[in-house]
Write an enzyme that holds these catalytic residues in place. Structure first.
Site, mmCIF file in Angstrom:
data_model
loop_
_atom_site.group_PDB
_atom_site.id
_atom_site.type_symbol
_atom_site.label_atom_id
_atom_site.label_comp_id
_atom_site.label_asym_id
_atom_site.label_seq_id
_atom_site.Cartn_x
_atom_site.Cartn_y
_atom_site.Cartn_z
ATOM 1 N N CYS A 12 6.354 0.716 -30.659
ATOM 2 C CA CYS A 12 6.126 0.243 -31.969
ATOM 3 C C CYS A 12 6.994 0.769 -33.041
ATOM 4 C CB CYS A 12 4.869 0.597 -32.249
ATOM 5 S SG CYS A 12 4.448 0.293 -34.447
ATOM 6 N N CYS A 15 5.388 3.332 -35.611
ATOM 7 C CA CYS A 15 4.910 4.521 -34.959
ATOM 8 C C CYS A 15 6.162 5.497 -34.754
ATOM 9 C CB CYS A 15 4.343 4.414 -33.727
ATOM 10 S SG CYS A 15 2.616 3.616 -33.973
ATOM 11 N N ASP A 38 10.732 0.107 -48.069
ATOM 12 C CA ASP A 38 11.103 -0.763 -46.999
ATOM 13 C C ASP A 38 12.692 -1.029 -47.019
ATOM 14 O OD1 ASP A 38 9.582 -3.585 -46.397
ATOM 15 O OD2 ASP A 38 11.618 -3.857 -46.285
ATOM 16 N N HIS A 54 -2.300 3.642 -34.797
ATOM 17 C CA HIS A 54 -1.790 2.271 -34.657
ATOM 18 C C HIS A 54 -2.890 1.325 -34.546
ATOM 19 C CE1 HIS A 54 1.127 -0.544 -33.290
ATOM 20 N NE2 HIS A 54 0.005 -1.239 -32.667
ATOM 21 N N ASN A 98 0.489 -8.904 -44.625
ATOM 22 C CA ASN A 98 0.580 -10.079 -43.885
ATOM 23 C C ASN A 98 -0.070 -9.682 -42.551
ATOM 24 O OD1 ASN A 98 2.205 -11.090 -45.760
ATOM 25 N ND2 ASN A 98 3.998 -9.948 -45.228
ATOM 26 N N GLY A 104 2.793 -14.184 -41.790
ATOM 27 C CA GLY A 104 3.852 -13.832 -41.979
ATOM 28 C C GLY A 104 4.127 -12.457 -41.541
ATOM 29 N N HIS A 109 2.049 -3.139 -36.798
ATOM 30 C CA HIS A 109 1.414 -1.925 -37.293
ATOM 31 C C HIS A 109 0.851 -2.248 -38.549
ATOM 32 C CE1 HIS A 109 1.279 2.734 -36.744
ATOM 33 N NE2 HIS A 109 0.617 2.050 -38.092
ATOM 34 N N HIS A 111 -0.001 -2.504 -42.269
ATOM 35 C CA HIS A 111 0.921 -2.102 -43.351
ATOM 36 C C HIS A 111 0.548 -2.599 -44.752
ATOM 37 C CE1 HIS A 111 3.473 -5.039 -41.503
ATOM 38 N NE2 HIS A 111 4.138 -5.176 -42.675
ATOM 39 N N HIS A 113 2.376 -3.559 -48.237
ATOM 40 C CA HIS A 113 3.404 -3.625 -49.058
ATOM 41 C C HIS A 113 3.025 -3.309 -50.587
ATOM 42 C CE1 HIS A 113 6.128 -6.104 -46.255
ATOM 43 N NE2 HIS A 113 5.028 -6.500 -45.963
HETATM 44 P P1 5GP Z 1 5.809 -7.649 -42.495
HETATM 45 O O1 5GP Z 1 6.773 -8.891 -42.681
HETATM 46 O O2 5GP Z 1 5.552 -7.429 -40.816
HETATM 47 O O3 5GP Z 1 4.748 -7.622 -43.369
HETATM 48 O O4 5GP Z 1 6.959 -6.626 -43.087
HETATM 49 C C1 5GP Z 1 7.735 -5.667 -42.325
HETATM 50 C C2 5GP Z 1 8.352 -5.223 -43.267
HETATM 51 O O5 5GP Z 1 9.091 -4.090 -42.649
HETATM 52 C C3 5GP Z 1 9.750 -5.805 -43.836
HETATM 53 O O6 5GP Z 1 9.616 -6.139 -45.371
HETATM 54 C C4 5GP Z 1 11.036 -5.217 -43.288
HETATM 55 O O7 5GP Z 1 11.936 -5.315 -44.560
HETATM 56 C C5 5GP Z 1 10.440 -3.788 -43.138
HETATM 57 N N1 5GP Z 1 11.352 -3.218 -42.157
HETATM 58 C C6 5GP Z 1 11.398 -3.817 -40.895
HETATM 59 N N2 5GP Z 1 12.217 -3.014 -40.156
HETATM 60 C C7 5GP Z 1 12.112 -1.693 -40.783
HETATM 61 C C8 5GP Z 1 12.918 -0.536 -40.660
HETATM 62 O O8 5GP Z 1 13.601 -0.332 -39.603
HETATM 63 N N3 5GP Z 1 12.772 0.319 -41.782
HETATM 64 C C9 5GP Z 1 12.124 0.122 -43.069
HETATM 65 N N4 5GP Z 1 11.985 1.132 -43.697
HETATM 66 N N5 5GP Z 1 11.571 -1.062 -43.069
HETATM 67 C C10 5GP Z 1 11.697 -2.074 -42.139
HETATM 68 ZN ZN ZN Z 2 2.458 1.584 -34.539
#
Ligand code: 5GP
Ligand code: ZN
Length: 124
Positions: A12, A15, A38, A54, A98, A104, A109, A111, A113
């Site tokens: 992950c 993780c 982000d 996780h 999301n 989306g 994992h 989270h 925003h």
């Molecule tokens: P999701 O679309 O799953 O809600 O959001 C995933 C978020 O993780 C996205 O906003 C993306 O920019 C962020 N993200 C993806 N890979 C990385 C990374 O390696 N480091 C950081 N800091 N953010 C990441």
């Molecule tokens: Zn995880």
């Protein structure tokens, strides 16, 4: 704990970020939670708050997670303030999570925003 809850999933991305195997700009850490900027911010302030446990997504939550999720929610305004979101009501922040492909979700994992700061934003 169900088989969808693990302390750490080696494959992950988030993780790995918690374990410092992938670098991030850390916003906050305690025993239960981790927050980091982000990599593709939508807003002047855009960080992700995650449980270290996780959990794939909101879809896996059950009653056993209620207290942890409450503690996570209460952290949001504290960290938003710490990261420079302006005070409510003129300022404030957006909280987004999301869940699943149609929701989306790209990283599986759980989270939150947290986005804020002066508009216009790149997205949202
Ligand atoms: P999701 O679309 O799953 O809600 O959001 C995933 C978020 O993780 C996205 O906003 C993306 O920019 C962020 N993200 C993806 N890979 C990385 C990374 O390696 N480091 C950081 N800091 N953010 C990441
Ligand atoms: Zn995880």
């Amino acid at each position: 704990m169900s088989n969808l809850d693990h302390l750490h999933q080696p494959d992950c991305l988030f993780c790995k970020i918690v374990a410092r195997k992938i670098p991030s700009r850390v916003v906050y850490e305690d025993e239960e939670f981790f927050a980091f900027h982000d990599i593709h911010p939508w807003a002047p302030v855009h960080f992700l708050l995650i449980p270290k446990l996780h959990i794939h997504s909101m879809a896996q939550l059950d009653d056993r997670h209620a207290n942890m999720m409450g503690r996570m929610m209460v952290l949001v305004p504290k960290l938003a303030k710490q990261e420079g979101c302006n005070p409510y009501p003129e300022g404030g922040f957006r909280l987004l999570t999301n869940t699943g492909a149609e929701g989306g979700q790209e990283v599986h994992h759980l989270h939150f925003h947290v986005m804020g700061g002066p508009r216009p934003w790149a997205r949202g």
